[in-house]
Design a protein around this motif. Structure first.
Motif, PDB file in Angstrom:
ATOM      1  N   HIS A 156      -9.984 -13.283  -1.379  1.00  0.00           N
ATOM      2  CA  HIS A 156     -10.524 -14.618  -1.667  1.00  0.00           C
ATOM      3  C   HIS A 156     -11.478 -15.084  -0.576  1.00  0.00           C
ATOM      4  CE1 HIS A 156      -7.882 -14.666  -5.015  1.00  0.00           C
ATOM      5  NE2 HIS A 156      -6.847 -14.463  -4.243  1.00  0.00           N
ATOM      6  N   GLN A 157     -11.084 -14.805   0.649  1.00  0.00           N
ATOM      7  CA  GLN A 157     -11.908 -15.221   1.800  1.00  0.00           C
ATOM      8  C   GLN A 157     -13.308 -14.616   1.736  1.00  0.00           C
ATOM      9  OE1 GLN A 157      -9.352 -14.456   5.133  1.00  0.00           O
ATOM     10  NE2 GLN A 157     -11.121 -14.498   6.496  1.00  0.00           N
ATOM     11  N   HIS A 158     -13.380 -13.334   1.335  1.00  0.00           N
ATOM     12  CA  HIS A 158     -14.669 -12.638   1.346  1.00  0.00           C
ATOM     13  C   HIS A 158     -15.263 -12.462  -0.056  1.00  0.00           C
ATOM     14  CE1 HIS A 158     -14.509 -11.675   5.607  1.00  0.00           C
ATOM     15  NE2 HIS A 158     -13.241 -11.363   5.442  1.00  0.00           N
ATOM     16  N   ASP A 159     -14.550 -12.917  -1.088  1.00  0.00           N
ATOM     17  CA  ASP A 159     -15.003 -12.735  -2.471  1.00  0.00           C
ATOM     18  C   ASP A 159     -15.342 -11.259  -2.718  1.00  0.00           C
ATOM     19  OD1 ASP A 159     -15.698 -13.487  -5.048  1.00  0.00           O
ATOM     20  OD2 ASP A 159     -17.774 -13.954  -4.528  1.00  0.00           O
ATOM     21  N   LEU A 160     -14.400 -10.418  -2.339  1.00  0.00           N
ATOM     22  CA  LEU A 160     -14.626  -8.971  -2.305  1.00  0.00           C
ATOM     23  C   LEU A 160     -13.326  -8.285  -2.725  1.00  0.00           C
ATOM     24  CD1 LEU A 160     -16.938  -7.153  -0.905  1.00  0.00           C
ATOM     25  CD2 LEU A 160     -15.376  -7.034   1.028  1.00  0.00           C
ATOM     26  N   PRO A 161     -13.395  -7.237  -3.536  1.00  0.00           N
ATOM     27  CA  PRO A 161     -12.156  -6.516  -3.821  1.00  0.00           C
ATOM     28  C   PRO A 161     -11.639  -5.804  -2.553  1.00  0.00           C
ATOM     29  CG  PRO A 161     -13.892  -5.950  -5.405  1.00  0.00           C
ATOM     30  CD  PRO A 161     -14.548  -6.683  -4.273  1.00  0.00           C
ATOM     31  N   ARG A 185     -12.954  -7.234   9.517  1.00  0.00           N
ATOM     32  CA  ARG A 185     -14.176  -6.951  10.278  1.00  0.00           C
ATOM     33  C   ARG A 185     -15.166  -6.157   9.431  1.00  0.00           C
ATOM     34  NH1 ARG A 185     -15.283  -7.190  15.832  1.00  0.00           N
ATOM     35  NH2 ARG A 185     -13.521  -8.624  15.919  1.00  0.00           N
ATOM     36  N   LEU A 186     -14.652  -5.195   8.670  1.00  0.00           N
ATOM     37  CA  LEU A 186     -15.531  -4.421   7.782  1.00  0.00           C
ATOM     38  C   LEU A 186     -16.156  -5.330   6.724  1.00  0.00           C
ATOM     39  CD1 LEU A 186     -13.211  -1.323   7.468  1.00  0.00           C
ATOM     40  CD2 LEU A 186     -15.599  -1.199   8.227  1.00  0.00           C
ATOM     41  N   ALA A 187     -15.359  -6.237   6.174  1.00  0.00           N
ATOM     42  CA  ALA A 187     -15.882  -7.161   5.153  1.00  0.00           C
ATOM     43  C   ALA A 187     -17.000  -8.016   5.739  1.00  0.00           C
ATOM     44  CB  ALA A 187     -14.750  -8.043   4.621  1.00  0.00           C
ATOM     45  N   LYS A 188     -16.822  -8.444   6.972  1.00  0.00           N
ATOM     46  CA  LYS A 188     -17.822  -9.323   7.602  1.00  0.00           C
ATOM     47  C   LYS A 188     -19.163  -8.633   7.835  1.00  0.00           C
ATOM     48  CE  LYS A 188     -14.731 -12.560   9.884  1.00  0.00           C
ATOM     49  NZ  LYS A 188     -13.714 -12.624  10.946  1.00  0.00           N
ATOM     50  N   THR A 189     -19.186  -7.309   7.843  1.00  0.00           N
ATOM     51  CA  THR A 189     -20.474  -6.620   8.021  1.00  0.00           C
ATOM     52  C   THR A 189     -21.364  -6.822   6.795  1.00  0.00           C
ATOM     53  OG1 THR A 189     -19.804  -4.513   7.030  1.00  0.00           O
ATOM     54  CG2 THR A 189     -19.382  -4.775   9.405  1.00  0.00           C
ATOM     55  N   GLY A 190     -20.737  -7.126   5.652  1.00  0.00           N
ATOM     56  CA  GLY A 190     -21.503  -7.303   4.416  1.00  0.00           C
ATOM     57  C   GLY A 190     -22.020  -5.998   3.826  1.00  0.00           C
ATOM     58  N   GLU A 232     -23.280   1.252  -4.533  1.00  0.00           N
ATOM     59  CA  GLU A 232     -22.566   0.477  -3.519  1.00  0.00           C
ATOM     60  C   GLU A 232     -21.801   1.375  -2.538  1.00  0.00           C
ATOM     61  OE1 GLU A 232     -21.866   0.092  -6.825  1.00  0.00           O
ATOM     62  OE2 GLU A 232     -22.918  -1.768  -7.292  1.00  0.00           O
ATOM     63  N   SER A 233     -21.578   0.828  -1.350  1.00  0.00           N
ATOM     64  CA  SER A 233     -20.774   1.535  -0.352  1.00  0.00           C
ATOM     65  C   SER A 233     -19.333   1.009  -0.361  1.00  0.00           C
ATOM     66  CB  SER A 233     -21.374   1.340   1.040  1.00  0.00           C
ATOM     67  OG  SER A 233     -22.623   1.985   1.088  1.00  0.00           O
ATOM     68  N   TYR A 234     -18.422   1.898  -0.012  1.00  0.00           N
ATOM     69  CA  TYR A 234     -16.989   1.561   0.014  1.00  0.00           C
ATOM     70  C   TYR A 234     -16.442   1.863   1.402  1.00  0.00           C
ATOM     71  CZ  TYR A 234     -16.940   1.242  -5.087  1.00  0.00           C
ATOM     72  OH  TYR A 234     -17.165   0.852  -6.383  1.00  0.00           O
ATOM     73  N   TYR A 265     -20.170  -3.505   2.460  1.00  0.00           N
ATOM     74  CA  TYR A 265     -19.305  -2.813   1.496  1.00  0.00           C
ATOM     75  C   TYR A 265     -19.038  -3.646   0.246  1.00  0.00           C
ATOM     76  CZ  TYR A 265     -18.907  -0.142   5.690  1.00  0.00           C
ATOM     77  OH  TYR A 265     -19.243   0.581   6.801  1.00  0.00           O
ATOM     78  N   ALA A 266     -19.011  -2.962  -0.897  1.00  0.00           N
ATOM     79  CA  ALA A 266     -18.719  -3.640  -2.163  1.00  0.00           C
ATOM     80  C   ALA A 266     -17.219  -3.804  -2.344  1.00  0.00           C
ATOM     81  CB  ALA A 266     -19.288  -2.825  -3.314  1.00  0.00           C
ATOM     82  N   ALA A 267     -16.442  -2.986  -1.655  1.00  0.00           N
ATOM     83  CA  ALA A 267     -14.982  -3.090  -1.744  1.00  0.00           C
ATOM     84  C   ALA A 267     -14.365  -2.377  -0.545  1.00  0.00           C
ATOM     85  CB  ALA A 267     -14.467  -2.444  -3.031  1.00  0.00           C
ATOM     86  N   ILE A 268     -13.150  -2.771  -0.250  1.00  0.00           N
ATOM     87  CA  ILE A 268     -12.409  -2.135   0.841  1.00  0.00           C
ATOM     88  C   ILE A 268     -11.057  -1.693   0.291  1.00  0.00           C
ATOM     89  CG2 ILE A 268     -11.420  -2.465   3.145  1.00  0.00           C
ATOM     90  CD1 ILE A 268     -13.641  -4.543   3.605  1.00  0.00           C
ATOM     91  N   ILE A 269     -10.724  -0.447   0.582  1.00  0.00           N
ATOM     92  CA  ILE A 269      -9.470   0.135   0.081  1.00  0.00           C
ATOM     93  C   ILE A 269      -8.521   0.273   1.278  1.00  0.00           C
ATOM     94  CG2 ILE A 269      -8.478   2.221  -0.963  1.00  0.00           C
ATOM     95  CD1 ILE A 269     -11.709   2.493  -1.899  1.00  0.00           C
ATOM     96  N   CYS A 270      -7.349  -0.331   1.172  1.00  0.00           N
ATOM     97  CA  CYS A 270      -6.404  -0.326   2.300  1.00  0.00           C
ATOM     98  C   CYS A 270      -5.252   0.636   2.017  1.00  0.00           C
ATOM     99  CB  CYS A 270      -5.845  -1.734   2.506  1.00  0.00           C
ATOM    100  SG  CYS A 270      -7.124  -2.942   2.903  1.00  0.00           S
ATOM    101  N   LEU A 271      -5.025   1.555   2.946  1.00  0.00           N
ATOM    102  CA  LEU A 271      -4.011   2.585   2.756  1.00  0.00           C
ATOM    103  C   LEU A 271      -3.021   2.618   3.913  1.00  0.00           C
ATOM    104  CD1 LEU A 271      -6.421   5.508   1.709  1.00  0.00           C
ATOM    105  CD2 LEU A 271      -5.233   3.893   0.201  1.00  0.00           C
ATOM    106  N   GLY A 272      -1.753   2.646   3.590  1.00  0.00           N
ATOM    107  CA  GLY A 272      -0.725   2.733   4.622  1.00  0.00           C
ATOM    108  C   GLY A 272       0.577   3.194   3.992  1.00  0.00           C
ATOM    109  N   ALA A 273       1.551   3.450   4.838  1.00  0.00           N
ATOM    110  CA  ALA A 273       2.873   3.855   4.342  1.00  0.00           C
ATOM    111  C   ALA A 273       3.930   3.215   5.225  1.00  0.00           C
ATOM    112  CB  ALA A 273       3.010   5.373   4.370  1.00  0.00           C
ATOM    113  N   VAL A 274       4.588   2.216   4.663  1.00  0.00           N
ATOM    114  CA  VAL A 274       5.676   1.573   5.396  1.00  0.00           C
ATOM    115  C   VAL A 274       6.978   2.112   4.813  1.00  0.00           C
ATOM    116  CG1 VAL A 274       6.729  -0.593   6.110  1.00  0.00           C
ATOM    117  CG2 VAL A 274       4.255  -0.477   5.738  1.00  0.00           C
ATOM    118  N   ILE A 275       7.750   2.768   5.672  1.00  0.00           N
ATOM    119  CA  ILE A 275       8.986   3.399   5.193  1.00  0.00           C
ATOM    120  C   ILE A 275      10.171   2.722   5.891  1.00  0.00           C
ATOM    121  CG2 ILE A 275      10.254   5.571   4.995  1.00  0.00           C
ATOM    122  CD1 ILE A 275       7.502   6.968   4.922  1.00  0.00           C
ATOM    123  N   GLN A 276      11.119   2.319   5.080  1.00  0.00           N
ATOM    124  CA  GLN A 276      12.271   1.561   5.565  1.00  0.00           C
ATOM    125  C   GLN A 276      13.020   2.336   6.646  1.00  0.00           C
ATOM    126  OE1 GLN A 276      14.286  -0.147   2.237  1.00  0.00           O
ATOM    127  NE2 GLN A 276      16.170  -0.422   3.399  1.00  0.00           N
ATOM    128  N   GLY A 277      13.293   1.658   7.767  1.00  0.00           N
ATOM    129  CA  GLY A 277      14.077   2.290   8.830  1.00  0.00           C
ATOM    130  C   GLY A 277      15.455   1.668   8.877  1.00  0.00           C
TER     131      GLY A 277
END
Ligand code: INI
Length: 158
Positions: free
Chosen positions: A106-111, A66-71, A14-16, A73-85
């Motif tokens: 839930h919308q895409h039935d995808l991790p 948008r990535l999920a809608k391409t069909g 699978e692709s990620y 990928y088996a999963a999408i990993i979301c990375l960010g850093a929110v730091i309190q200001g």
């Protein structure tokens, strides 16, 4: 004996996709390195990995959607850093982004896994981006691999 299902941490063909926020990129680059390294170590090839950069964590859900809608990928990993200001800005981002990412599962039935740090200081973020508290990019990637394998063993949804 009960039937026990659990996802093995061995990736298949699978692709990620990884969506990573550029805001606080001192941190998010480390999360990304952790995520890519984890995929490679679990047998995912370079050509099975797509990385999409977005301006900030607030933009993660749209790109992930948008990535999920391409069909592709088996999963999408979301990375960010929110730091309190000095304002409550971070609270709005944190809650909205977490809820939107959960909804995408839930919308895409995808991790669609949550590797967005929500920290009070840069020090806390560094600790969680390869420092003494591990690497959240690694954790979110392991969760993605495990969920892909678990969903395969449960079988397709009707
Ligand atoms: N984006 C982050 O990823 N982390 C932050 O700490 C942050 N703060 O604190 O402002 C942040 N803001 C930008 C936001 O995600 C959007 O990119 C911006 O509001 C434009 O929509």
């Amino acid at each position: 004996m009960p039937q026990v299902l659990s996802g093995r941490l061995i990736a298949g063909s699978e692709s990620y996709a990884i969506v990573v926020a550029r805001f606080n990129d001192l941190i998010t680059q480390r999360l990304l390195d952790g995520a890519v390294d984890t995929l490679l170590r679990h047998g995912v090839g370079d050509d099975q990995i797509t990385v999409a950069w977005v301006p900030g964590s607030f933009e993660i859900p749209l790109a992930a959607d948008r990535l999920a809608k391409t069909g592709k990928y088996a999963a999408i990993i979301c990375l960010g850093a929110v730091i309190q200001g000095q304002t409550t800005h971070h609270e709005y981002i944190n809650h909205q982004v977490a809820a939107a990412i959960m909804e995408l599962n839930h919308q895409h039935d995808l991790p669609v896994t949550f590797g967005v740090l929500t920290c009070q200081s840069m020090e806390q973020a560094l600790d969680r981006a390869g420092g003494k508290a591990g690497n959240k990019g690694h954790e979110a990637t392991l969760a993605a691999i495990e969920m892909v394998q678990l969903l395969k063993s449960i079988g397709p949804s009707k």
